[in-house]
Motif scaffolding. Structure first.
Motif, PDB file in Angstrom:
ATOM      1  N   ARG A   1      20.503 -55.625   5.825  1.00 61.39           N
ATOM      2  CA  ARG A   1      21.696 -54.752   6.642  1.00 61.39           C
ATOM      3  C   ARG A   1      22.466 -55.565   7.651  1.00 61.39           C
ATOM      4  O   ARG A   1      23.171 -54.992   8.090  1.00 61.39           O
ATOM      5  CB  ARG A   1      20.906 -53.728   7.326  1.00 61.39           C
ATOM      6  CG  ARG A   1      20.407 -52.683   6.334  1.00 61.39           C
ATOM      7  CD  ARG A   1      19.613 -51.352   6.967  1.00 61.39           C
ATOM      8  NE  ARG A   1      19.583 -50.264   6.211  1.00 61.39           N
ATOM      9  CZ  ARG A   1      18.243 -50.003   5.895  1.00 61.39           C
ATOM     10  NH1 ARG A   1      17.322 -50.759   6.288  1.00 61.39           N
ATOM     11  NH2 ARG A   1      17.858 -48.962   4.864  1.00 61.39           N
ATOM     12  N   MET A   2      21.948 -56.943   7.812  1.00 55.82           N
ATOM     13  CA  MET A   2      22.635 -57.787   8.642  1.00 55.82           C
ATOM     14  C   MET A   2      23.051 -59.164   8.029  1.00 55.82           C
ATOM     15  O   MET A   2      22.348 -59.421   7.129  1.00 55.82           O
ATOM     16  CB  MET A   2      21.668 -58.114   9.739  1.00 55.82           C
ATOM     17  CG  MET A   2      21.321 -57.178  10.686  1.00 55.82           C
ATOM     18  SD  MET A   2      20.375 -57.669  12.035  1.00 55.82           S
ATOM     19  CE  MET A   2      21.367 -58.116  13.058  1.00 55.82           C
ATOM     20  N   LEU A   3      24.146 -59.581   8.531  1.00 53.57           N
ATOM     21  CA  LEU A   3      24.579 -60.973   7.731  1.00 53.57           C
ATOM     22  C   LEU A   3      24.541 -61.970   8.943  1.00 53.57           C
ATOM     23  O   LEU A   3      24.947 -61.485  10.067  1.00 53.57           O
ATOM     24  CB  LEU A   3      26.008 -60.770   7.403  1.00 53.57           C
ATOM     25  CG  LEU A   3      26.305 -59.893   6.384  1.00 53.57           C
ATOM     26  CD1 LEU A   3      27.798 -59.758   6.016  1.00 53.57           C
ATOM     27  CD2 LEU A   3      25.605 -60.421   5.089  1.00 53.57           C
ATOM     28  N   VAL A   4      24.380 -63.192   8.937  1.00 55.65           N
ATOM     29  CA  VAL A   4      24.330 -64.281  10.094  1.00 55.65           C
ATOM     30  C   VAL A   4      25.173 -65.230   9.406  1.00 55.65           C
ATOM     31  O   VAL A   4      25.140 -65.757   8.244  1.00 55.65           O
ATOM     32  CB  VAL A   4      22.913 -64.739  10.235  1.00 55.65           C
ATOM     33  CG1 VAL A   4      23.041 -65.858  11.141  1.00 55.65           C
ATOM     34  CG2 VAL A   4      22.009 -63.856  10.653  1.00 55.65           C
ATOM     35  N   ASP A   5      26.353 -65.645  10.119  1.00 58.79           N
ATOM     36  CA  ASP A   5      27.317 -66.706   9.852  1.00 58.79           C
ATOM     37  C   ASP A   5      27.087 -67.670  10.798  1.00 58.79           C
ATOM     38  O   ASP A   5      27.344 -67.637  11.826  1.00 58.79           O
ATOM     39  CB  ASP A   5      28.517 -66.342   9.618  1.00 58.79           C
ATOM     40  CG  ASP A   5      29.429 -67.564   9.445  1.00 58.79           C
ATOM     41  OD1 ASP A   5      29.155 -68.371   8.790  1.00 58.79           O
ATOM     42  OD2 ASP A   5      30.812 -67.233   9.583  1.00 58.79           O
ATOM     43  N   GLY A   6      26.146 -68.899  10.806  1.00 59.64           N
ATOM     44  CA  GLY A   6      25.932 -69.848  11.712  1.00 59.64           C
ATOM     45  C   GLY A   6      24.570 -70.437  11.615  1.00 59.64           C
ATOM     46  O   GLY A   6      23.737 -70.187  10.551  1.00 59.64           O
ATOM     47  N   ASN A   7      24.036 -70.985  12.380  1.00 66.42           N
ATOM     48  CA  ASN A   7      22.765 -71.586  12.530  1.00 66.42           C
ATOM     49  C   ASN A   7      21.803 -70.654  12.505  1.00 66.42           C
ATOM     50  O   ASN A   7      21.583 -70.088  13.509  1.00 66.42           O
ATOM     51  CB  ASN A   7      22.576 -72.849  13.762  1.00 66.42           C
ATOM     52  CG  ASN A   7      21.587 -73.504  13.875  1.00 66.42           C
ATOM     53  OD1 ASN A   7      20.562 -73.083  13.571  1.00 66.42           O
ATOM     54  ND2 ASN A   7      21.662 -74.677  14.449  1.00 66.42           N
ATOM     55  N   LEU A   8      20.896 -70.627  11.584  1.00 69.11           N
ATOM     56  CA  LEU A   8      19.820 -69.733  11.491  1.00 69.11           C
ATOM     57  C   LEU A   8      18.909 -70.138  12.900  1.00 69.11           C
ATOM     58  O   LEU A   8      18.365 -68.849  13.325  1.00 69.11           O
ATOM     59  CB  LEU A   8      19.158 -69.796  10.034  1.00 69.11           C
ATOM     60  CG  LEU A   8      18.244 -68.703   9.810  1.00 69.11           C
ATOM     61  CD1 LEU A   8      18.945 -67.449   9.962  1.00 69.11           C
ATOM     62  CD2 LEU A   8      17.470 -68.872   8.329  1.00 69.11           C
TER      63      LEU A   8
END
Length: 150
Positions: A90-97
């Motif tokens: 339900r979430m997206l992450v764009d960048g450093n995990l």
């Protein structure tokens, strides 16, 4: 957003998580497609600053996106934890995990400090105990700083 910035001044645990992020680091948490947003940046002095709720045109290092309003309601009414939201896609992450994990730990700690214990238990995986648990003075000071911006 203001609570995240205020918590770094009140709580050493939150400040240490912000210290792990590079200076000038900026992150956004927003609800897609055009929902609410918060943007926080770490200034050169190492303190977080709430930049407001407008995302358009900003260059951020980490963009955490909640896919829709329904997913946001599940997350923000504490029917689902942040970890569950990630697991259910339900979430997206764009960048450093790694930086995203720091931000999630910061948000969890702020939720623990802001919410009553019986609600915080729903929001986070594990509540701190003993000396790691925030005391009533820290909680009150966080409320004052969040509301007044001091």
């Amino acid at each position: 957003g203001r609570a995240l910035a205020a918590a770094a001044r009140v709580d050493a645990t939150v400040q240490s998580e912000f210290d792990a992020l590079p200076d000038g680091f900026t992150f956004a948490l927003r609800v897609l497609p055009d929902g609410p947003c918060l943007v926080v940046s770490k200034d050169p002095e190492g303190r977080p600053r709430y930049l407001g709720g407008v995302f358009s045109g900003m260059d951020v290092d980490l963009d955490m996106q909640i896919k829709n309003t329904t997913a946001a309601l599940l997350l923000f009414t504490f029917r689902e934890s942040t970890a569950q939201s990630f697991a259910f896609d339900r979430m997206l992450v764009d960048g450093n995990l790694g930086a995203a994990m720091n931000v999630v730990r910061i948000m969890n700690r702020v939720e623990i400090m802001l919410l009553p214990r019986f609600i915080a238990r729903l929001a986070v995986k594990r509540l701190p105990t003993g000396k790691a648990a925030p005391g009533i003075f820290k909680r009150l000071w966080l409320y004052v700083r969040t509301v007044t911006g001091f």
